[in-house]
Design a protein around this motif. Sequence first.
Motif, mmCIF file in Angstrom:
data_model
loop_
_atom_site.group_PDB
_atom_site.id
_atom_site.type_symbol
_atom_site.label_atom_id
_atom_site.label_comp_id
_atom_site.label_asym_id
_atom_site.label_seq_id
_atom_site.Cartn_x
_atom_site.Cartn_y
_atom_site.Cartn_z
ATOM 1 N N ILE A 1 43.576 46.284 34.194
ATOM 2 C CA ILE A 1 43.389 44.927 34.705
ATOM 3 C C ILE A 1 43.843 44.890 36.160
ATOM 4 N N GLU A 2 43.107 44.110 36.937
ATOM 5 C CA GLU A 2 43.460 43.928 38.338
ATOM 6 C C GLU A 2 43.332 42.445 38.681
ATOM 7 N N VAL A 3 44.295 41.917 39.389
ATOM 8 C CA VAL A 3 44.234 40.519 39.814
ATOM 9 C C VAL A 3 43.311 40.417 41.020
ATOM 10 N N VAL A 4 42.352 39.509 40.936
ATOM 11 C CA VAL A 4 41.408 39.270 42.025
ATOM 12 C C VAL A 4 41.859 38.082 42.866
ATOM 13 N N THR B 1 42.446 34.923 38.251
ATOM 14 C CA THR B 1 41.171 35.619 38.076
ATOM 15 C C THR B 1 41.432 37.118 38.084
ATOM 16 N N LEU B 2 40.903 37.776 37.069
ATOM 17 C CA LEU B 2 41.112 39.205 36.869
ATOM 18 C C LEU B 2 39.785 39.941 36.802
ATOM 19 N N ASN B 3 39.829 41.256 37.001
ATOM 20 C CA ASN B 3 38.714 42.087 36.579
ATOM 21 C C ASN B 3 39.283 43.166 35.685
ATOM 22 N N CYS B 4 38.415 43.806 34.924
ATOM 23 C CA CYS B 4 38.872 44.716 33.898
ATOM 24 C C CYS B 4 37.969 45.939 33.832
#
Length: 129
Positions: free
Chosen positions: A70-73, A81-84
């Motif tokens: 997971i990365e915080v956008v 808002t995250l991406n995975c």
Amino acid sequence: MRFHTRKWVKPEDLNPNGTLFGGRLLEWIDEECALYSIVQLENPKTVTKYMSEIDFKSSAHQGDIIEIGIEVVKFGTASLTLNCEVRNKMTREKIITVDKIVMVGLDEEGKPKAHGKTQIEFVKDRLSN
């Protein structure tokens, strides 16, 4: 991207084709994003608001170990808002990407609650204060 969680693919996680069931993987992603967001926003009433299109790249089989990253956008007023990305630890193949997952912290009435956060906080930093 930080990979926080590993899952072991067991027989109950398989679809009729003998590969990892996509619904199970999405359940794991949703749970991981919720846990991550609850810790970041310090709000146990954090829910999934939006998940963008998902893109399956490969699959996993029984016995494989997968990793969820997971990365915080972006930090919104009441959201995170995250991406995975999920990868197969055994084959090193990317399994799925989700470009945008929006998690929202709620108040007691179920309305979005401002969190005042602007950057990622690590537990070790919170403990040293």
